[in-house]
Every structure is written in C-alpha cells, then in structure tokens.
Design a protein around this motif. Structure first.
Motif, PDB file in Angstrom:
ATOM      1  N   ALA A 182       0.851  -1.206   0.000  1.00 31.43           N
ATOM      2  CA  ALA A 182       0.000   0.000   0.000  1.00 31.43           C
ATOM      3  C   ALA A 182       0.880   1.246   0.000  1.00 31.43           C
ATOM      4  CB  ALA A 182      -0.912   0.004   1.211  1.00 31.43           C
ATOM      5  N   GLY A 183       0.341   2.301  -0.615  1.00 28.87           N
ATOM      6  CA  GLY A 183       0.946   3.611  -0.489  1.00 28.87           C
ATOM      7  C   GLY A 183       2.188   3.840  -1.311  1.00 28.87           C
ATOM      8  N   ASN A 184       2.311   3.158  -2.470  1.00 28.28           N
ATOM      9  CA  ASN A 184       3.492   3.395  -3.308  1.00 28.28           C
ATOM     10  C   ASN A 184       3.395   4.772  -3.969  1.00 28.28           C
ATOM     11  OD1 ASN A 184       4.960   0.629  -3.446  1.00 28.28           O
ATOM     12  ND2 ASN A 184       2.763   0.180  -3.655  1.00 28.28           N
ATOM     13  N   SER A 185       4.526   5.449  -4.060  1.00 28.34           N
ATOM     14  CA  SER A 185       4.577   6.759  -4.717  1.00 28.34           C
ATOM     15  C   SER A 185       5.391   6.630  -5.992  1.00 28.34           C
ATOM     16  CB  SER A 185       5.253   7.792  -3.796  1.00 28.34           C
ATOM     17  OG  SER A 185       5.609   8.946  -4.539  1.00 28.34           O
ATOM     18  N   LEU A 186       4.706   6.801  -7.135  1.00 22.63           N
ATOM     19  CA  LEU A 186       5.380   6.767  -8.439  1.00 22.63           C
ATOM     20  C   LEU A 186       5.434   8.204  -8.953  1.00 22.63           C
ATOM     21  CD1 LEU A 186       6.520   5.410 -10.982  1.00 22.63           C
ATOM     22  CD2 LEU A 186       4.147   4.959 -11.701  1.00 22.63           C
ATOM     23  N   VAL A 187       6.662   8.720  -9.150  1.00 26.16           N
ATOM     24  CA  VAL A 187       6.858  10.099  -9.590  1.00 26.16           C
ATOM     25  C   VAL A 187       7.663  10.083 -10.884  1.00 26.16           C
ATOM     26  CG1 VAL A 187       7.889  12.339  -9.032  1.00 26.16           C
ATOM     27  CG2 VAL A 187       6.792  10.982  -7.228  1.00 26.16           C
ATOM     28  N   VAL A 188       7.197  10.868 -11.854  1.00 28.67           N
ATOM     29  CA  VAL A 188       7.902  10.961 -13.143  1.00 28.67           C
ATOM     30  C   VAL A 188       8.105  12.436 -13.470  1.00 28.67           C
ATOM     31  CG1 VAL A 188       7.907  10.343 -15.593  1.00 28.67           C
ATOM     32  CG2 VAL A 188       6.734   8.870 -13.942  1.00 28.67           C
ATOM     33  N   ARG A 189       9.357  12.791 -13.735  1.00 33.52           N
ATOM     34  CA  ARG A 189       9.614  14.125 -14.278  1.00 33.52           C
ATOM     35  C   ARG A 189       9.658  13.994 -15.788  1.00 33.52           C
ATOM     36  NH1 ARG A 189      14.665  17.999 -15.325  1.00 33.52           N
ATOM     37  NH2 ARG A 189      15.630  16.064 -16.055  1.00 33.52           N
ATOM     38  N   VAL A 190       8.791  14.725 -16.475  1.00 37.12           N
ATOM     39  CA  VAL A 190       8.770  14.705 -17.938  1.00 37.12           C
ATOM     40  C   VAL A 190       9.285  16.047 -18.434  1.00 37.12           C
ATOM     41  CG1 VAL A 190       7.355  14.452 -20.007  1.00 37.12           C
ATOM     42  CG2 VAL A 190       6.766  13.174 -17.927  1.00 37.12           C
ATOM     43  N   ASP A 191      10.318  15.990 -19.272  1.00 39.97           N
ATOM     44  CA  ASP A 191      10.908  17.203 -19.828  1.00 39.97           C
ATOM     45  C   ASP A 191      10.803  17.123 -21.352  1.00 39.97           C
ATOM     46  OD1 ASP A 191      14.309  18.666 -19.829  1.00 39.97           O
ATOM     47  OD2 ASP A 191      12.385  19.327 -20.683  1.00 39.97           O
ATOM     48  N   ASP A 192      10.031  18.006 -21.958  1.00 36.59           N
ATOM     49  CA  ASP A 192       9.871  17.920 -23.435  1.00 36.59           C
ATOM     50  C   ASP A 192      10.597  19.056 -24.137  1.00 36.59           C
ATOM     51  OD1 ASP A 192       6.770  19.492 -24.546  1.00 36.59           O
ATOM     52  OD2 ASP A 192       8.239  20.162 -23.057  1.00 36.59           O
ATOM     53  N   THR A 193      11.600  19.648 -23.454  1.00 39.96           N
ATOM     54  CA  THR A 193      12.374  20.705 -24.094  1.00 39.96           C
ATOM     55  C   THR A 193      13.041  20.190 -25.355  1.00 39.96           C
ATOM     56  OG1 THR A 193      12.846  21.567 -21.896  1.00 39.96           O
ATOM     57  CG2 THR A 193      14.220  22.389 -23.712  1.00 39.96           C
ATOM     58  N   ARG A 194      12.887  20.912 -26.473  1.00 36.67           N
ATOM     59  CA  ARG A 194      13.537  20.493 -27.713  1.00 36.67           C
ATOM     60  C   ARG A 194      15.027  20.826 -27.623  1.00 36.67           C
ATOM     61  NH1 ARG A 194      11.799  24.138 -31.069  1.00 36.67           N
ATOM     62  NH2 ARG A 194      10.946  25.267 -29.278  1.00 36.67           N
ATOM     63  N   ARG A 195      15.864  19.963 -28.164  1.00 42.12           N
ATOM     64  CA  ARG A 195      17.300  20.182 -28.111  1.00 42.12           C
ATOM     65  C   ARG A 195      17.930  19.830 -29.461  1.00 42.12           C
ATOM     66  NH1 ARG A 195      17.803  20.897 -22.701  1.00 42.12           N
ATOM     67  NH2 ARG A 195      16.312  19.741 -21.386  1.00 42.12           N
ATOM     68  N   VAL A 196      18.982  20.570 -29.833  1.00 46.49           N
ATOM     69  CA  VAL A 196      19.575  20.379 -31.164  1.00 46.49           C
ATOM     70  C   VAL A 196      20.122  18.972 -31.337  1.00 46.49           C
ATOM     71  CG1 VAL A 196      20.108  22.783 -31.722  1.00 46.49           C
ATOM     72  CG2 VAL A 196      21.722  21.424 -30.370  1.00 46.49           C
ATOM     73  N   GLU A 197      20.593  18.366 -30.250  1.00 46.68           N
ATOM     74  CA  GLU A 197      21.202  17.031 -30.377  1.00 46.68           C
ATOM     75  C   GLU A 197      20.170  15.915 -30.298  1.00 46.68           C
ATOM     76  OE1 GLU A 197      21.372  19.004 -27.856  1.00 46.68           O
ATOM     77  OE2 GLU A 197      21.047  17.902 -25.971  1.00 46.68           O
ATOM     78  N   ALA A 198      18.886  16.298 -30.125  1.00 46.45           N
ATOM     79  CA  ALA A 198      17.852  15.286 -29.876  1.00 46.45           C
ATOM     80  C   ALA A 198      17.343  14.701 -31.194  1.00 46.45           C
ATOM     81  CB  ALA A 198      16.710  15.902 -29.076  1.00 46.45           C
ATOM     82  N   VAL A 199      16.432  13.742 -31.054  1.00 43.49           N
ATOM     83  CA  VAL A 199      15.774  13.087 -32.205  1.00 43.49           C
ATOM     84  C   VAL A 199      14.286  13.040 -31.917  1.00 43.49           C
ATOM     85  CG1 VAL A 199      15.598  11.009 -33.627  1.00 43.49           C
ATOM     86  CG2 VAL A 199      17.794  11.627 -32.593  1.00 43.49           C
ATOM     87  N   PRO A 200      13.467  13.978 -32.471  1.00 38.46           N
ATOM     88  CA  PRO A 200      13.804  15.007 -33.443  1.00 38.46           C
ATOM     89  C   PRO A 200      14.609  16.136 -32.828  1.00 38.46           C
ATOM     90  CG  PRO A 200      11.588  15.387 -32.667  1.00 38.46           C
ATOM     91  CD  PRO A 200      12.045  14.119 -32.025  1.00 38.46           C
ATOM     92  N   THR A 201      15.127  16.973 -33.725  1.00 39.58           N
ATOM     93  CA  THR A 201      15.896  18.127 -33.255  1.00 39.58           C
ATOM     94  C   THR A 201      14.919  19.269 -32.972  1.00 39.58           C
ATOM     95  OG1 THR A 201      17.745  19.576 -33.809  1.00 39.58           O
ATOM     96  CG2 THR A 201      16.363  18.818 -35.649  1.00 39.58           C
ATOM     97  N   VAL A 202      15.393  20.533 -32.982  1.00 41.81           N
ATOM     98  CA  VAL A 202      14.533  21.623 -32.495  1.00 41.81           C
ATOM     99  C   VAL A 202      13.493  22.058 -33.520  1.00 41.81           C
ATOM    100  CG1 VAL A 202      16.200  22.536 -30.845  1.00 41.81           C
ATOM    101  CG2 VAL A 202      16.289  23.262 -33.236  1.00 41.81           C
ATOM    102  N   ASN A 203      13.729  21.782 -34.825  1.00 46.57           N
ATOM    103  CA  ASN A 203      12.767  22.315 -35.801  1.00 46.57           C
ATOM    104  C   ASN A 203      11.940  21.185 -36.411  1.00 46.57           C
ATOM    105  OD1 ASN A 203      15.116  21.429 -36.971  1.00 46.57           O
ATOM    106  ND2 ASN A 203      14.812  22.590 -38.841  1.00 46.57           N
TER     107      ASN A 203
END
Ligand code: GCU
Length: 625
Positions: free
Chosen positions: A171-192
């Motif tokens: 009982a009483g489990n705490s599930l926490v998720v930080r979601v960051d959707d900031t676009r970044r040039v090195e990411a896939v997809p990139t910023v544009n």
C-alpha cells in the motif's frame, strides 16, 4: 585522490545515469496481469527545474539519500516543517495524454512537468516479477518509485520499462515521473519540426506482473522467402533484479518452449539455447495469408512450464522486384495517406484504441489500403487496429530535417528509438515499411547516419522493406525538370520522396509541364504531396487556402504522377489538419497546418472526394494504367 565535490557529484551522477537506463519493454504487456496506472495523476509545472536541481544547480537525485527533490513526495512532519510542494493538493492531469491539450495555460508550455501517482499492489503470484511499463513519454522521463530513482528514458515515442520486483509495497506506493519535453539540437527530433511538441505521459502506464522466468519477446512471422513456413523466435528472460546485477551466471539450463497455432492445427516444442532463445519452423501448407482484402489473423500461443502468452498475428510476404511492390507475390499499388498521431477533434495526441479506430476508419473511408504513420512511432493501438482492418503501414522514426549527423549520441538515440519500435511492432502484419528519415538534407555524414539505421533495421527485421522520404532537386536549366538521385536511394527498397509542386513550388498549372528523372529503377512511392485549405473557405482554383485550390492541386498531381512508369503508391499529406506552431496565419491557420483532407472539426474538404474517387478507380489495378 581528493576530487572537488562538484566533480565527484558529476561522476557519481554519470555512473548512476548509466546504470539506470530504461530496459526495452516486455512484449504484449496488455496480455499480462498487473495494474493499469492510467487516470488522474497529480502534477506540478516546473519550468525552473526546482524539483530536480538544488539552488547550486546540482541534481538532487545524484546523491543518496537525496536532500530534496519533488520525487521524494514528502509531507511536513509537523506544522513547522518547510516543504514547498505538495502533490496531494496539486492539480491533476489525465494519463495517458499530452499536457498541452488539457489546460489552456499548458498549450504552448515546453519544459518539465512532474507527475505523481499513488498506488497499492499485491502480486498475484509468489514467484513473480514486476515491471513499470510506459507506452511512451515525450521527451525525457526520469522515473522514481518510493523516492528512489529507477532511471531515465530519452525518446518521445517508444515504450520502455523498469524492473521493480521487490520494490513495490502492498500500500501507499509513490510513483513520480519528471517529464521534460524541451527540444534540443542534439535530440531526435531536433529543435525544428512541423508538428506540435506535445509533452507528457502520452501513452499507457502499467504495472506489469510476470512469472520469474517469462517470455519477454518473440517474433512469429513467415520465414523470409517463404509463404508457407512460419518462423518463431522466442526469447525468455530469467534474470531477476539480483541476477541481472550479479556477474553473468553459468549457462542457464534449457527451458521447454511450445508454440501453437490452434486454428491451424500447428504446434511445435523445443527448448532455449544458452542465450535463452528458442527457434522454430512450422510448415503451414494451408495458411490463409493476411492482406487488406482479407486481413486474416491466427491465434498464436507461446508457453513454457511457467508462462503462457498469446495474441492474434497475421502472416504475409512483402518484397520488391524491379519496379513492383509484391504483397503475397502479387504487385500492389499503395493507396495511402499520411497521418500525424493526433485526434483533431480534441486537438491533442491520439492515445487510445478509440482514437486509432477513428483515424484509421477515416483512412478506410478514403479508400486507402496503406497509411504512413508520420513522423515518429505512433502508439501500439495503431498497428494492432491496422492489422484488424487490413491497412498496410509505413512506420517511421523522427530523424527529421536537420539532425546532428556527426553526433554519436544522436545516432545512438536514433538507433534506440528504431530498435524499440521494431521490437514492439515486428509481429504486426500491417507494418510493411520501416522508414529511417524524412526530408534530410543530402550530405556524406547524413547518408552515413541513415545507412547505419538501415543496417540496424535489417538486422532486427530482415522481413520488411526499408525506406525514407528522400530529396528531390530541380534541374537548374529547367524548373519543370525534377530529379531524384539522392545517394541514400542506393540503400533503400523503395524510391520514396516528398514533392510539393503547385504549393511550395509554383502553382498547380505547373504540374502538367513537369518531367522526372529518377536515378533508381525501384518502386516509387510519393511520400508527400498536398496543399493547405481552410475547411469551408471557398474561391477559385487560384485562391490560396481555398478548398478549390487544394482539390485542383490533387487532381492535377494525380494526373502528373501517372506519367511515372514506376509509380506504385502515394501517401498525400495529410488526412487531418494538425496543430503546428509554424502556422500562425490568423483566421486561416491559427496554429494549425491546414493540409488535411479533413478539417479540425472532422468535416471533409473537396479534395477528400477527389482522392477517394481516384483510389476507387485504382482499387483493382496494381500498376500504373
Ligand atoms: C514537409 C514535411 C511535413 C510538413 C509538410 C508541410 O514535407 O515532411 O512534416 O508538415 O512538408 O510543409 O506541410
């Protein structure tokens, strides 16, 4: 050696991060027992990352025990203790779903949002394992259970999981998720990109229970080159949390595995090899093959002494021969349309089976036998519903426009997303094409990057076609002479490319004058063409954004394409209007790309009928008339 504290913290954090990368998700999780964690989650918007970094900008989760951080999900121990967050009194978001379409103040928000879900759970079996499964999280997910970091996943459109065996309390489990959707040039997809950057827990979240030794992954398809022999590759997972952390155990004892297809009266027994893999070949002389006209699927049951899992799988062959695409050995013309993963009626991510049935139902009404799921992996319901309805699919990773071709981490990221997609969907008869890119500028590093992805796809799945939306260029001496000689075309099974003659390149009256030079004798699939039209805006054929302009462009484009002898299909851009921050034109676009054949209100435009009538005329002719 005494390291400065900051450097020691950074090294510790990097080690922690490396050790805490998410696992590939077990297959077919909806067939397993456990707990569905969808529903209302508490949320905290955190644009300054205050819940992740301390005031010296050091990650709270880099030290054990953590001295702070929203993931601790703390409450004041007494009336005097200072804690400046409280999930219990925070607003909520619905999961699955993007945050942008759930609250006006979040429509354009880009950054971090914290999600928290409390849950109770008692395993149904003593000898079990538990996994926290995420259908996808856009874009980066840091996941914590009961204040402890489980790990991080990068990539906004593919499933992942963390083993949590022994970490879930009744009982009483705490599930926490930080979601960051900031676009970044090195990411896939990139910023544009030309789509909305929907952030959040955009797909199902499940607590999945399995036996201690379970069937983690399997591929059951026709043996390459055969239409009457079924090949099954079944992978077991026996390493619990302790075992996976320990030094590699001695070669495990073989485990008995059985594959059966009861409606075909087929079965085979075998055992796992030293890698925990069992391989089978089952002769299937009377196998009814899957096709759009007859989307036959067969129950496949996989079992071991301690586990059993089943699902319906269709069997078909797909190949290319010269300029033809062969489905079950017959030349086929792909009557397609492009789709973003968005329900326009809600103006948000499509996430449910109902969304999949709505969108794919519209594609069927259009007369399609094929859909391009642009520009990233869609949710798993899409391929499962397409299997049922008889729609072939093009699935794609978001290697889109100006990716960092020479960044090794970017390539690793793209390969991981492609791998997670293929492992998830390689039992889906509907999926016939893996696409590794869209409209990427030609360069030697780009072609090398894409070739690596082709190799990754073929190594994971030699049974499907591989392609991408490649580049077209214009003869400098003749603006009506279009040339497709993208060097990447030497590595793909199809010659597929986007062209917007009449919209971005001249007016529709240019189309009849166009001639093509294609460098490869391969089947041509036009992966995009189209024009914007505001549904309900009327004018003559030269009035931009009118339905008449769009309809005329469709008619003239289809006439032009028929002049290409090796034309074997098209996925016009696009079934529905979709949100895009690149489209601000007031009273016409208002943040929407209007190239849909269906408006954001679900109303069809004139061009919908132009394409539907053309597809009706092509229903029974495979190659160009
Ligand atoms: C490009 C791109 C799409 C975009 C479309 C458009 O071809 O692939 O993602 O939305 O053109 O400009 O509407």
């Amino acid at each position: 050696m005494h390291l400065p504290r900051t450097l020691a913290v950074i090294i510790a954090w990097l080690c922690l991060m490396t050790a805490l990368h998410a696992d590939t998700a077990p297959l077919n999780v909806l067939a397993r027992p456990g707990l569905n964690l969808n529903g209302k989650w508490a949320m905290i918007i955190d644009p300054y990352e205050n819940g992740y970094y301390d005031y010296r900008h050091q990650p709270y989760d880099a030290t054990e025990p953590a001295t702070g951080g929203y993931f601790l999900d703390r409450k004041p121990a007494n009336k005097s203790e200072l804690i400046e967050y409280d999930f219990d009194t925070a607003p909520t978001l619905t999961v699955p779903g993007d945050w942008n379409s759930q609250a006006e103040r979040l429509l354009y928000y880009e950054g971090s949002v914290w999600y928290r879900r409390k849950f109770d759970y008692t395993p149904s079996a003593a000898d079990h394992r538990l996994f926290l499964y995420f259908g996808a999280v856009n874009y980066r997910a840091d996941v914590y259970l009961n204040g402890k970091k489980l790990g991080t996943h990068i990539g906004g459109f593919t499933p992942f999981a963390f083993e949590v065996t022994g970490q879930v309390q009744p009982a009483g489990n705490s599930l926490v998720v930080r979601v960051d959707d900031t676009r970044r040039v090195e990411a896939v997809p990139t910023v544009n990109t030309d789509w909305w950057n929907y952030g959040g827990l955009t797909r199902d979240v499940l607590l999945v229970e399995t036996p201690a030794v379970f069937i983690r992954d399997y591929q059951v398809q026709l043996k390459p080159g055969s239409s009457n022999t079924i090949q099954a590759i079944v992978r077991l997972d026996r390493a619990g949390p302790a075992a996976s952390a320990a030094v590699a155990p001695a070669a495990p004892a073989p485990v008995a595995v059985r594959v059966s297809l009861p409606d075909l009266g087929l079965s085979a027994s075998g055992q796992t090899d030293a890698d925990g893999v069992a391989r089978f070949e089952l002769p299937a002389p009377n196998l009814a093959l899957w096709s759009p006209a007859s989307p036959r699927r067969h129950t496949v049951e996989l079992s071991t002494p301690g586990d059993r899992i089943s699902e319906k799988i269709g069997f078909r062959t797909i190949a290319v021969r010269g300029a033809d695409i062969l489905l079950n050995g017959e030349s086929v013309f792909l009557r397609g349309i492009c789709l973003h993963e968005e329900n326009p009626l809600r103006g948000g991510r499509a996430t449910t089976e109902a969304d999949a049935r709505l969108l794919l139902g519209w594609a069927r009404e259009l007369g399609c036998n094929f859909v391009r799921l642009a520009h990233y992996p869609h949710n798993e319901y899409m391929a499962r519903v397409a299997d049922e309805l008889g729609l072939m699919l093009w699935e794609e990773v978001p290697v889109y426009w100006t990716i960092q071709w020479e960044n090794p981490d970017t390539l690793t990221n793209a390969q991981a997303q492609l791998t997670e997609l293929i492992i998830r969907d390689r039992n889906r008869a509907s999926v016939i094409i893996w696409s590794v890119a869209n409209e990427t500028p030609v360069s030697e590093p780009r072609t090398r990057f894409l070739k690596t992805l082709v190799d990754t796809a073929r190594s994971l799945d030699p049974t499907r076609l591989v392609s991408a939306a490649m580049e077209v260029h214009t003869d400098p001496a003749d603006s009506n002479h279009k040339i497709v000689d993208d060097p990447f075309g030497q590595y793909t099974d199809l010659l597929s490319f986007n062209q917007y003659i009449g919209w971005y390149d001249g007016l529709p009256d240019k189309l009849p004058k166009v001639r093509w030079t294609l460098a490869y004798e391969k089947p041509v699939v036009i992966s995009e063409f189209g024009a914007d039209a505001l549904q309900g805006l009327h004018g003559d054929k030269l009035t931009r954004f009118s339905e008449e302009y769009q309809a005329d462009l469709y008619a003239q484009t289809l006439a032009m394409l028929q002049k290409i002898p090796q034309w074997r299909g098209a996925t016009p851009w696009i079934l529905c209007d979709f949100r895009s921050p690149r489209r601000p034109l007031a009273n016409v676009q208002d943040g929407w790309n209007r190239k849909g054949l269906i408006g954001e209100n679900g109303t069809r435009k004139q061009a919908f009928n132009i394409l539907r009538e053309y597809y009706e005329s092509r229903r029974f002719t495979a190659v160009s008339p």
